[in-house]
Design an enzyme around this catalytic site. Structure first.
Site, short mmCIF file in Angstrom:
data_model
loop_
_atom_site.label_atom_id
_atom_site.label_comp_id
_atom_site.label_asym_id
_atom_site.label_seq_id
_atom_site.Cartn_x
_atom_site.Cartn_y
_atom_site.Cartn_z
N ASP A 12 81.77 85.50 103.55
CA ASP A 12 80.34 85.80 103.44
C ASP A 12 79.69 85.53 104.80
O ASP A 12 79.75 84.41 105.32
CB ASP A 12 79.70 84.92 102.37
CG ASP A 12 78.36 85.46 101.89
OD1 ASP A 12 77.86 86.42 102.50
OD2 ASP A 12 77.82 84.92 100.91
N ASP A 105 77.47 92.22 103.38
CA ASP A 105 77.88 91.03 104.13
C ASP A 105 78.87 90.14 103.38
O ASP A 105 79.04 88.98 103.71
CB ASP A 105 76.64 90.20 104.50
CG ASP A 105 75.80 89.80 103.29
OD1 ASP A 105 76.14 90.19 102.14
OD2 ASP A 105 74.79 89.10 103.48
N GLU A 106 79.55 90.70 102.38
CA GLU A 106 80.37 89.87 101.49
C GLU A 106 81.67 90.61 101.15
O GLU A 106 81.65 91.78 100.77
CB GLU A 106 79.58 89.58 100.21
CG GLU A 106 80.24 88.63 99.26
CD GLU A 106 79.39 88.41 98.02
OE1 GLU A 106 79.73 87.52 97.24
OE2 GLU A 106 78.40 89.16 97.81
#
EC number: 2.7.7.7
Length: 381
Positions: A12, A105-106
């Protein structure tokens, strides 16, 4: 034969939008920073310095500024969020045997079987360092036996750290954490659990599954399993859909710019509608022109991920005017959306997205009922 023990990493990017803003403008580092729209927008992301004031993502910007009047509001680097997400995705894609891009973003990585050839924890540490070296962005990760535990542990590893929860230690690791650390336990469920005297994951794990089912339905059983560290969610292989496109060869060559613009707008609406039906967003738009002599040209540009007509149409018009040999008739016109991903709406937190989503849902409902051409926009140059 027992099933092979899974090895799952969860990556993350820390306060991703904030980190990109600080990368582009280092003077913002260490300051209470809010990323989003100042007027009617919400907080898309906030720095750790801003979080000390009780600010969190999805909070109305006006509320955040009341809590911290000295906060800096920005979204100057919005066009770079998608770019950096692609860079990280490409780094992971080159190294990981199987990965899922859960959001901009993960990421989840399934490293099961890798232990025969590498030490997975060290491999993951090295991958994290490569991402940091190549992008300058802080990123946290956790390694565990399932997606849920890995995600919870990544949150605990932040900012810019990492954790390893060994197999067999899941329940022990989870026990002291508050029950709302379990993904999916929102404020309403958290209050219900606290009313039952359940504050920590250990409290939850010690309850009778029958009681939880009676109070919370099937979700109660699911929560009890999670409290034991049990989760069977699979890492869904990431395959970026190639593109959605449309093109039209006109019966008669078009010369009137207003008529050409009308066609371009309708075509862009059409592909945007298809995009929303697939619940995808696009990070790249291309316009194609063919002239009567069959000379064909095209031009594309990267865009912040979106599926909104009103964000795609101006880009299509801009590309057309850069391409078009002014005054020349047009035989064929095409619009293509590519770099498709499931990152729906996440990068669009800078506007009043709830209202906007409602508007587009209403438009699409009409199109679904009466046909995709039932509603079209007025056009102009």
């Amino acid at each position: 034969m027992a099933a092979q023990q899974r090895i799952i990493a969860h990556f993350d990017l820390d306060a991703f939008f904030v980190s990109v803003e600080c990368l582009n403008n280092p003077s913002l580092k260490g300051k209470p920073l809010l990323v989003g729209g100042r007027e009617r927008g919400v907080v898309a992301a906030c720095s750790y310095e801003a979080r000390k004031f009780g600010i969190h993502s999805a909070m109305p910007m006006k509320t955040a500024l009341r809590l911290c009047p000295q906060a800096i509001v920005t979204n100057n680097s919005r066009s770079d969020y998608s770019k950096y997400s692609r860079i990280v995705t490409n780094i992971i894609a080159e190294k990981a045997p199987l990965f899922e891009k859960a959001s901009i973003d993960e990421f989840y990585l399934d490293l099961t079987g890798m232990e025969k050839y590498f030490q997975p924890y060290q491999w993951t540490i090295d991958l994290r360092q490569e991402i940091i070296d190549k992008t300058g962005l802080p990123i946290s990760f956790a390694l565990a036996s399932n997606k849920m535990v890995a995600k919870i542990a990544t949150d605990q590893a932040k900012p810019n750290g990492y954790l390893h929860i060994p197999f067999g230690k899941e329940k022990e690791y989870l026990a002291p954490l508050t029950v709302n650390k379990i993904p999916g336990v929102g404020e309403h469920t958290y209050e219900n659990l606290k009313a039952l005297g359940i504050f920590t994951i250990r409290d939850l794990s010690e309850q009778s599954p029958d009681m939880l089912e009676k109070r919370l339905g099937k979700y109660g059983i699911e929560l009890w399993n999670k409290s034991q560290g049990i989760h069977h969610g699979e890492v869904t292989p990431y395959h970026e859909a190639k593109s959605i496109s449309t093109e039209n060869t006109f019966e008669e060559n078009l010369t009137d710019v207003n008529q050409i613009m009308t066609e371009l707008v309708h075509m862009t609406e059409r592909v945007a509608y298809e995009l929303r039906q697939d619940n995808k967003t696009s990070g790249c738009i291309t316009v194609k022109i063919r002239y009567p002599d069959f000379e064909t040209t095209s031009k594309q540009t990267s865009i912040p991920y979106t599926f909104y007509d009103d964000e795609l149409i101006p880009k299509a018009k801009e590309l057309f005017h850069k391409l078009w040999r002014k005054g020349h008739p047009v035989r064929l016109l095409g619009v293509r959306l590519s770099e498709l991903t499931d990152e729906a709406v996440q990068t669009n937190l800078f506007t009043d997205t709830e209202k906007k989503n409602g508007l587009y849902k209403a438009i699409d409902d009409v199109k679904n009922r009466f046909g995709k051409y039932a509603i079209t926009k007025a056009t102009g140059k």
